[in-house]
Write a protein that holds these residues in place. Structure first.
Motif, PDB file in Angstrom:
ATOM      1  N   ARG A 129       0.820  -1.215   0.000  1.00  0.00           N
ATOM      2  CA  ARG A 129       0.000   0.000   0.000  1.00  0.00           C
ATOM      3  C   ARG A 129       0.848   1.257   0.000  1.00  0.00           C
ATOM      4  O   ARG A 129       0.413   2.310  -0.491  1.00  0.00           O
ATOM      5  CB  ARG A 129      -0.915   0.007   1.220  1.00  0.00           C
ATOM      6  CG  ARG A 129      -1.886  -1.163   1.290  1.00  0.00           C
ATOM      7  CD  ARG A 129      -2.551  -1.227   2.652  1.00  0.00           C
ATOM      8  NE  ARG A 129      -1.569  -1.410   3.719  1.00  0.00           N
ATOM      9  CZ  ARG A 129      -1.853  -1.406   5.023  1.00  0.00           C
ATOM     10  NH1 ARG A 129      -3.110  -1.215   5.412  1.00  0.00           N
ATOM     11  NH2 ARG A 129      -0.905  -1.600   5.911  1.00  0.00           N
ATOM     12  N   MET A 158      -0.073  -8.060  -0.114  1.00  0.00           N
ATOM     13  CA  MET A 158      -0.713  -8.026  -1.429  1.00  0.00           C
ATOM     14  C   MET A 158      -2.216  -8.270  -1.321  1.00  0.00           C
ATOM     15  O   MET A 158      -2.979  -7.849  -2.199  1.00  0.00           O
ATOM     16  CB  MET A 158      -0.070  -9.069  -2.347  1.00  0.00           C
ATOM     17  CG  MET A 158       1.329  -8.725  -2.823  1.00  0.00           C
ATOM     18  SD  MET A 158       1.397  -7.248  -3.868  1.00  0.00           S
ATOM     19  CE  MET A 158       0.447  -7.783  -5.290  1.00  0.00           C
ATOM     20  N   VAL A 161      -4.260  -5.098  -1.421  1.00  0.00           N
ATOM     21  CA  VAL A 161      -4.378  -4.354  -2.692  1.00  0.00           C
ATOM     22  C   VAL A 161      -4.972  -5.274  -3.757  1.00  0.00           C
ATOM     23  O   VAL A 161      -4.717  -5.096  -4.962  1.00  0.00           O
ATOM     24  CB  VAL A 161      -3.008  -3.797  -3.155  1.00  0.00           C
ATOM     25  CG1 VAL A 161      -2.518  -2.729  -2.205  1.00  0.00           C
ATOM     26  CG2 VAL A 161      -1.986  -4.924  -3.302  1.00  0.00           C
ATOM     27  N   ASP A 162      -5.768  -6.247  -3.300  1.00  0.00           N
ATOM     28  CA  ASP A 162      -6.486  -7.160  -4.190  1.00  0.00           C
ATOM     29  C   ASP A 162      -5.564  -7.939  -5.126  1.00  0.00           C
ATOM     30  O   ASP A 162      -5.943  -8.264  -6.253  1.00  0.00           O
ATOM     31  CB  ASP A 162      -7.529  -6.384  -5.016  1.00  0.00           C
ATOM     32  CG  ASP A 162      -8.583  -5.727  -4.134  1.00  0.00           C
ATOM     33  OD1 ASP A 162      -8.929  -6.313  -3.087  1.00  0.00           O
ATOM     34  OD2 ASP A 162      -9.026  -4.626  -4.488  1.00  0.00           O
ATOM     35  N   TYR A 163      -4.356  -8.203  -4.658  1.00  0.00           N
ATOM     36  CA  TYR A 163      -3.393  -9.023  -5.405  1.00  0.00           C
ATOM     37  C   TYR A 163      -3.151  -8.496  -6.814  1.00  0.00           C
ATOM     38  O   TYR A 163      -2.978  -9.262  -7.769  1.00  0.00           O
ATOM     39  CB  TYR A 163      -3.875 -10.478  -5.481  1.00  0.00           C
ATOM     40  CG  TYR A 163      -4.010 -11.143  -4.139  1.00  0.00           C
ATOM     41  CD1 TYR A 163      -2.894 -11.582  -3.437  1.00  0.00           C
ATOM     42  CD2 TYR A 163      -5.275 -11.337  -3.553  1.00  0.00           C
ATOM     43  CE1 TYR A 163      -3.009 -12.216  -2.189  1.00  0.00           C
ATOM     44  CE2 TYR A 163      -5.403 -11.965  -2.315  1.00  0.00           C
ATOM     45  CZ  TYR A 163      -4.266 -12.395  -1.636  1.00  0.00           C
ATOM     46  OH  TYR A 163      -4.394 -13.005  -0.416  1.00  0.00           O
ATOM     47  N   GLN A 164      -3.104  -7.166  -6.968  1.00  0.00           N
ATOM     48  CA  GLN A 164      -2.953  -6.573  -8.287  1.00  0.00           C
ATOM     49  C   GLN A 164      -1.511  -6.681  -8.777  1.00  0.00           C
ATOM     50  O   GLN A 164      -0.575  -6.239  -8.113  1.00  0.00           O
ATOM     51  CB  GLN A 164      -3.364  -5.098  -8.255  1.00  0.00           C
ATOM     52  CG  GLN A 164      -4.823  -4.859  -7.929  1.00  0.00           C
ATOM     53  CD  GLN A 164      -5.149  -3.379  -7.941  1.00  0.00           C
ATOM     54  OE1 GLN A 164      -4.977  -2.692  -8.948  1.00  0.00           O
ATOM     55  NE2 GLN A 164      -5.617  -2.875  -6.809  1.00  0.00           N
ATOM     56  N   GLU A 165      -1.348  -7.236  -9.946  1.00  0.00           N
ATOM     57  CA  GLU A 165      -0.017  -7.384 -10.541  1.00  0.00           C
ATOM     58  C   GLU A 165       0.627  -6.028 -10.810  1.00  0.00           C
ATOM     59  O   GLU A 165       1.836  -5.855 -10.657  1.00  0.00           O
ATOM     60  CB  GLU A 165      -0.102  -8.193 -11.837  1.00  0.00           C
ATOM     61  CG  GLU A 165       1.249  -8.416 -12.504  1.00  0.00           C
ATOM     62  CD  GLU A 165       1.129  -9.207 -13.795  1.00  0.00           C
ATOM     63  OE1 GLU A 165       2.178  -9.531 -14.391  1.00  0.00           O
ATOM     64  OE2 GLU A 165      -0.011  -9.495 -14.218  1.00  0.00           O
ATOM     65  N   SER A 166      -0.185  -5.037 -11.220  1.00  0.00           N
ATOM     66  CA  SER A 166       0.351  -3.719 -11.560  1.00  0.00           C
ATOM     67  C   SER A 166       0.992  -3.045 -10.352  1.00  0.00           C
ATOM     68  O   SER A 166       2.009  -2.347 -10.477  1.00  0.00           O
ATOM     69  CB  SER A 166      -0.751  -2.828 -12.128  1.00  0.00           C
ATOM     70  OG  SER A 166      -1.825  -2.681 -11.203  1.00  0.00           O
ATOM     71  N   VAL A 167       0.404  -3.244  -9.157  1.00  0.00           N
ATOM     72  CA  VAL A 167       0.975  -2.659  -7.937  1.00  0.00           C
ATOM     73  C   VAL A 167       2.340  -3.272  -7.666  1.00  0.00           C
ATOM     74  O   VAL A 167       3.318  -2.570  -7.388  1.00  0.00           O
ATOM     75  CB  VAL A 167       0.031  -2.884  -6.738  1.00  0.00           C
ATOM     76  CG1 VAL A 167       0.695  -2.415  -5.442  1.00  0.00           C
ATOM     77  CG2 VAL A 167      -1.291  -2.164  -6.950  1.00  0.00           C
ATOM     78  N   ASN A 206      -3.851 -17.004  -5.351  1.00  0.00           N
ATOM     79  CA  ASN A 206      -4.431 -15.682  -5.625  1.00  0.00           C
ATOM     80  C   ASN A 206      -3.595 -14.856  -6.602  1.00  0.00           C
ATOM     81  O   ASN A 206      -4.017 -13.783  -7.017  1.00  0.00           O
ATOM     82  CB  ASN A 206      -4.581 -14.902  -4.319  1.00  0.00           C
ATOM     83  CG  ASN A 206      -5.530 -15.582  -3.348  1.00  0.00           C
ATOM     84  OD1 ASN A 206      -6.673 -15.876  -3.690  1.00  0.00           O
ATOM     85  ND2 ASN A 206      -5.060 -15.835  -2.125  1.00  0.00           N
ATOM     86  N   MET A 207      -2.369 -15.337  -6.891  1.00  0.00           N
ATOM     87  CA  MET A 207      -1.496 -14.579  -7.794  1.00  0.00           C
ATOM     88  C   MET A 207      -0.959 -15.521  -8.868  1.00  0.00           C
ATOM     89  O   MET A 207       0.253 -15.772  -8.950  1.00  0.00           O
ATOM     90  CB  MET A 207      -0.353 -13.921  -6.995  1.00  0.00           C
ATOM     91  CG  MET A 207      -0.820 -12.794  -6.091  1.00  0.00           C
ATOM     92  SD  MET A 207       0.496 -12.009  -5.111  1.00  0.00           S
ATOM     93  CE  MET A 207       0.654 -13.184  -3.753  1.00  0.00           C
ATOM     94  N   TRP A 209      -0.591 -14.922 -11.809  1.00  0.00           N
ATOM     95  CA  TRP A 209       0.222 -14.180 -12.752  1.00  0.00           C
ATOM     96  C   TRP A 209       1.704 -14.208 -12.396  1.00  0.00           C
ATOM     97  O   TRP A 209       2.568 -13.826 -13.198  1.00  0.00           O
ATOM     98  CB  TRP A 209      -0.244 -12.729 -12.849  1.00  0.00           C
ATOM     99  CG  TRP A 209      -0.535 -12.074 -11.521  1.00  0.00           C
ATOM    100  CD1 TRP A 209      -1.745 -11.951 -10.917  1.00  0.00           C
ATOM    101  CD2 TRP A 209       0.412 -11.454 -10.633  1.00  0.00           C
ATOM    102  NE1 TRP A 209      -1.633 -11.298  -9.706  1.00  0.00           N
ATOM    103  CE2 TRP A 209      -0.298 -10.977  -9.514  1.00  0.00           C
ATOM    104  CE3 TRP A 209       1.787 -11.253 -10.668  1.00  0.00           C
ATOM    105  CZ2 TRP A 209       0.315 -10.318  -8.441  1.00  0.00           C
ATOM    106  CZ3 TRP A 209       2.408 -10.595  -9.606  1.00  0.00           C
ATOM    107  CH2 TRP A 209       1.659 -10.142  -8.523  1.00  0.00           C
TER     108      TRP A 209
END
Length: 447
Positions: A129, A158, A161-167, A206-207, A209
């Motif tokens: 975050r 993670m 932050v909703d497991y966002q790859e971009s973050v 959850n990830m 990616w």
């Protein structure tokens, strides 16, 4: 000994040892990550886990707070922060580990220096975050300065932050760019959730990616080398042994731990800083004579000639003896509350030798934001990293820190109360220009 016990002993003997340290800002989840590693790798005893569960319930938490496995001080548990360096020892079938869980608060950066000084790998945590913050940059700079060969960026939380790859990608790119400019040779970024266990020991569902290793998998497979025998041979004398017995009336041995390299009977050595030479007549290890000894063995070396040698002297092969000097140029991490100022009288401790010294100049201080040099700051305060020029009362035989972490490092100590002021690395520099000349001679300790 049972067959299974013998097999376990043989297996542990065959595994390698990795020393690693964790670092990061306050509340980034270092202690939780360590607790998760210990718990999920089944390195926690039942009574330890029961104690953690009891402590967690007393604090109104339903699930066990795994951070309590490392935050052992009462003040740490009350405040919810790590204060001291917590060392933990655990093993998997593939490797043995010595882990240093270091504090994240800027006030305790000095403890991070202690924990990382012997580490082969540093795990730097970042809150997904918040991204890369000043303390993240400070810990990266310390890891680079201490020549930690492997750095893992663990982007934690993670799940928040909703497991966002971009973050993750943005944080990894920013940190990698910064650490690369510092000269960190290898950086591995891993997205994790220490609280939920994502990518710590087991891969995260959850990830999907992310296709890289989990934290434990990377720790188990990262290449490490403990071969100090290829380094410059150095033997700091710790104690002179004169038993004065009827069996050995003329015994004179020099005891200590070999810092690096190997020593052989018959080899010509030079005693520093005096420069006197002799040959190794015998090497005693564990009560027996041996022909060769190597780092990090503790041995007693006997010489062919009677030379005035005392604690703090350094033995080195004559063909590879370091130069001695009273001028020390180095980069230091300032760890004391009181400032370090130009003209200040200090003690310099190098291996087993402690000498008087004076701070002749502080040419620059590192600015962590952009890695620029603030010229002539006049002093260094707590947690500063800067260049210093120190003049010692007696010659010292320092190696470059890049060549030897053992004989290229030193401490600056307050002679009044024994407080450690700074940890120094000889020859290390983030500066783009050389340090300026030393200031004029001072009165008092004028060497």
């Amino acid at each position: 000994m049972s067959t299974s016990t013998e097999q376990l002993s043989d297996q542990l003997a065959a595994t390698t040892l990795l020393r690693f340290a964790t670092a990061g800002s306050v509340d980034d989840g270092k202690s939780t990550l360590v607790g998760r590693l210990l718990h999920d790798s089944k390195s926690v005893l039942a009574d330890q886990l029961e104690a953690v569960e009891h402590a967690s319930r007393s604090r109104g938490q339903e699930a066990p707070d795994l951070a309590l496995l490392t935050d052992g001080l009462r003040a740490e548990r009350e405040q919810g922060i790590t204060i001291d360096v917590a060392y933990r020892y655990f093993a998997t079938p593939r490797r043995r580990f010595i882990l240093a869980d270091t504090p994240g608060h800027v006030q305790y950066t000095r403890n991070m220096v202690t924990g990382a000084s012997t580490a082969e790998l540093a795990v730097v945590l970042v809150d997904a975050r918040n991204g890369v913050v000043e303390q993240t940059r400070r810990h990266a700079a310390v890891a680079a300065l201490l020549r930690v060969p492997h750095v893992v960026l663990a982007v934690n939380k993670m799940d928040l932050v909703d497991y966002q790859e971009s973050v993750f990608a943005a944080i990894a790119e920013e940190f990698t760019t910064y650490a690369s400019e510092l000269g960190v040779p290898e950086i591995t970024a891993i997205p994790i959730s220490a609280l939920a266990g994502d990518n710590v020991v087991e891969p995260s569902a959850n990830m999907d990616w992310y296709g890289g290793p989990t934290v434990l998998e990377h720790l188990e497979t990262v290449p490490v080398s403990h071969d100090l025998t290829a380094c410059h041979a150095r033997f700091p004398v710790q104690y002179v042994i004169r038993p004065q017995t009827a069996e050995h009336p003329d015994y004179r041995g020099y005891a200590g731990q070999i810092a690096a390299g190997a020593f052989r009977v018959g080899e010509e050595i030079t005693v520093l800083p005096s420069g006197k030479k002799s040959k190794i007549a015998a090497i005693d290890a564990l009560g027996e004579s041996v022909d060769i000894a190597w780092a990090p063995q503790s041995v007693t070396i006997r010489l062919a000639d009677d030379i005035d040698i005392s604690r703090g002297d350094l033995l080195a092969p004559s063909a590879d003896a370091p130069a001695t000097s009273q001028d020390v140029e180095a980069t230091v991490c300032h760890v004391a509350d009181q400032p370090l100022a130009v003209g200040q009288r200090v003690l310099l401790k190098h291996t087993t030798r402690t000498v008087k010294a004076i701070v002749k100049d502080i040419p620059s201080r590192l600015t962590l934001d952009d890695l620029s040099q603030h010229p002539n700051p006049g002093q260094l305060v707590a947690n500063d990293i800067g260049r210093v020029v120190v003049r010692t009362a007696e010659p010292l035989a320092l190696d470059a820190y890049a060549d030897s972490r053992r004989t290229g490092s030193f401490l600056l100590i307050d002679p009044a109360d024994g407080t450690t002021l700074a940890a120094g690395m000889a020859g290390e520099s983030f500066a783009t220009s050389k340090a300026v000349a030393a200031v004029d001679e001072e009165e008092g300790w004028d060497f």
